[in-house]
Design a protein around this motif. Structure first.
Motif, PDB file in Angstrom:
ATOM      1  N   MET A  82       0.852  -1.188   0.000  1.00 22.08           N
ATOM      2  CA  MET A  82       0.000   0.000   0.000  1.00 22.08           C
ATOM      3  C   MET A  82       0.888   1.239   0.000  1.00 22.08           C
ATOM      4  N   ALA A  83       0.468   2.235  -0.730  1.00 25.60           N
ATOM      5  CA  ALA A  83       1.151   3.537  -0.714  1.00 25.60           C
ATOM      6  C   ALA A  83       0.139   4.616  -1.029  1.00 25.60           C
ATOM      7  N   GLY A  84       0.318   5.786  -0.451  1.00 23.32           N
ATOM      8  CA  GLY A  84      -0.524   6.922  -0.789  1.00 23.32           C
ATOM      9  C   GLY A  84      -1.931   6.875  -0.237  1.00 23.32           C
ATOM     10  N   ARG A  85      -2.136   6.112   0.840  1.00 22.31           N
ATOM     11  CA  ARG A  85      -3.480   6.056   1.413  1.00 22.31           C
ATOM     12  C   ARG A  85      -3.923   7.474   1.837  1.00 22.31           C
ATOM     13  N   GLY A  86      -5.111   7.857   1.434  1.00 22.83           N
ATOM     14  CA  GLY A  86      -5.637   9.157   1.804  1.00 22.83           C
ATOM     15  C   GLY A  86      -5.111  10.312   0.985  1.00 22.83           C
ATOM     16  N   LYS A  87      -4.316  10.040  -0.048  1.00 31.54           N
ATOM     17  CA  LYS A  87      -3.755  11.095  -0.877  1.00 31.54           C
ATOM     18  C   LYS A  87      -4.188  10.917  -2.320  1.00 31.54           C
ATOM     19  N   THR A  88      -4.204  12.016  -3.065  1.00 32.70           N
ATOM     20  CA  THR A  88      -4.415  11.922  -4.505  1.00 32.70           C
ATOM     21  C   THR A  88      -3.083  11.619  -5.168  1.00 32.70           C
ATOM     22  N   VAL A  89      -3.142  11.160  -6.392  1.00 31.00           N
ATOM     23  CA  VAL A  89      -1.911  10.818  -7.092  1.00 31.00           C
ATOM     24  C   VAL A  89      -1.020  12.049  -7.275  1.00 31.00           C
ATOM     25  N   SER A  90      -1.616  13.224  -7.290  1.00 34.36           N
ATOM     26  CA  SER A  90      -0.833  14.458  -7.433  1.00 34.36           C
ATOM     27  C   SER A  90       0.027  14.749  -6.213  1.00 34.36           C
ATOM     28  N   ASP A  91      -0.352  14.151  -5.081  1.00 32.82           N
ATOM     29  CA  ASP A  91       0.363  14.414  -3.834  1.00 32.82           C
ATOM     30  C   ASP A  91       1.329  13.297  -3.436  1.00 32.82           C
ATOM     31  N   ILE A  92       1.460  12.290  -4.272  1.00 32.31           N
ATOM     32  CA  ILE A  92       2.276  11.121  -3.924  1.00 32.31           C
ATOM     33  C   ILE A  92       3.631  11.219  -4.633  1.00 32.31           C
ATOM     34  N   PRO A  93       4.727  10.996  -3.933  1.00 28.49           N
ATOM     35  CA  PRO A  93       6.050  11.068  -4.557  1.00 28.49           C
ATOM     36  C   PRO A  93       6.207  10.082  -5.714  1.00 28.49           C
ATOM     37  N   ASP A  94       6.988  10.472  -6.699  1.00 26.65           N
ATOM     38  CA  ASP A  94       7.217   9.624  -7.869  1.00 26.65           C
ATOM     39  C   ASP A  94       7.733   8.247  -7.472  1.00 26.65           C
ATOM     40  N   ALA A  95       8.621   8.205  -6.480  1.00 27.68           N
ATOM     41  CA  ALA A  95       9.211   6.923  -6.080  1.00 27.68           C
ATOM     42  C   ALA A  95       8.142   5.963  -5.565  1.00 27.68           C
ATOM     43  N   ASP A  96       7.156   6.480  -4.823  1.00 36.04           N
ATOM     44  CA  ASP A  96       6.081   5.627  -4.314  1.00 36.04           C
ATOM     45  C   ASP A  96       5.199   5.128  -5.450  1.00 36.04           C
TER      46      ASP A  96
END
Length: 224
Positions: A82-96
């Protein structure tokens, strides 16, 4: 004796699947990336442990080499993060973004391709996916990166089956339900034992059916 290969059997649902198939009298080969005391505690003459990092092509090839000559009635691909729970894709780091797409979508297919020679005639290749990977049911945008990774996996599963039409096996995309694991959280409605029992029953019910299906732990068909 039936034989299962569970890739990602060190914890959570993978560990539960190893326990369930051992309880059903199967021989189980389970893989881990890092040492797992819980998996080691299942020590049995019907349990074989292997190590592999599903993001490492050389490691995948080495596993395929070690398993050469063996056949399995079930090859279950269980990698998932799991990565980026509760975030939009715009707010998630490229590495994740890169990591979750590699682990959840590309890696299971790469492992399946490498291990295709280990699948017994009439056997089953199962992928752990999620109802969140259903494009038809995406109406709320929750956990959008994880959802996208499972949608990508579902697409790749269909491509895998499509380019291997002559392969004598059943391909399943399996939704385990929302389970009380580190990913599902402590308030999820299902315990691991209920989920894996249902998954094992579903695999048994669909064994030998051929083709490809997207179903849940109750053997109910889900829309792609």
């Amino acid at each position: 004796m039936k034989r299962a290969l569970i890739v990602g059997g060190s914890r959570g649902l993978g560990l539960g699947l190893a326990k369930e198939h051992l309880a059903r009298g199967w021989h189980v080969t389970a893989t881990f990336r890092t040492p797992s005391p819980e998996l080691s505690a299942l020590a049995s003459d019907r349990l074989t442990l292997e190590t592999v990092d599903v993001t490492d092509p050389a490691g995948i090839a080495a596993l395929a080499g070690r398993l050469s000559g063996q056949t399995f009635d079930l090859v279950f691909l269980n990698p998932g993060i799991m990565a980026g729970r509760g975030k939009t894709v715009s707010d998630i780091p490229d590495a994740d973004i890169s990591n979750i797409m590699l682990v959840n979508a590309a890696a299971p297919i790469r492992v399946a391709d490498a291990l295709i020679g280990c699948v017994a005639p009439g056997g089953t290749i199962a992928f752990m996916t999620s109802i969140l990977g259903s494009m038809a049911l995406n109406d709320d945008g929750r956990v959008e990166l994880y959802r996208a990774s499972k949608a990508a996996l579902n697409s790749l599963i269909l491509s895998f089956r499509g380019r291997r039409k002559d392969l004598d096996c059943t391909v399943l995309a399996l939704h385990p339900g929302v389970v009380r694991t580190s990913m599902g959280g402590p308030t999820a409605p299902l315990d691991i034992e209920t989920s894996v029992r249902g998954l094992a029953d579903t695999i048994a019910a669909r064994a030998g059916s051929g083709g490809v299906a997207f179903v849940d732990y109750r053997n109910e068909v889900l829309p792609w």
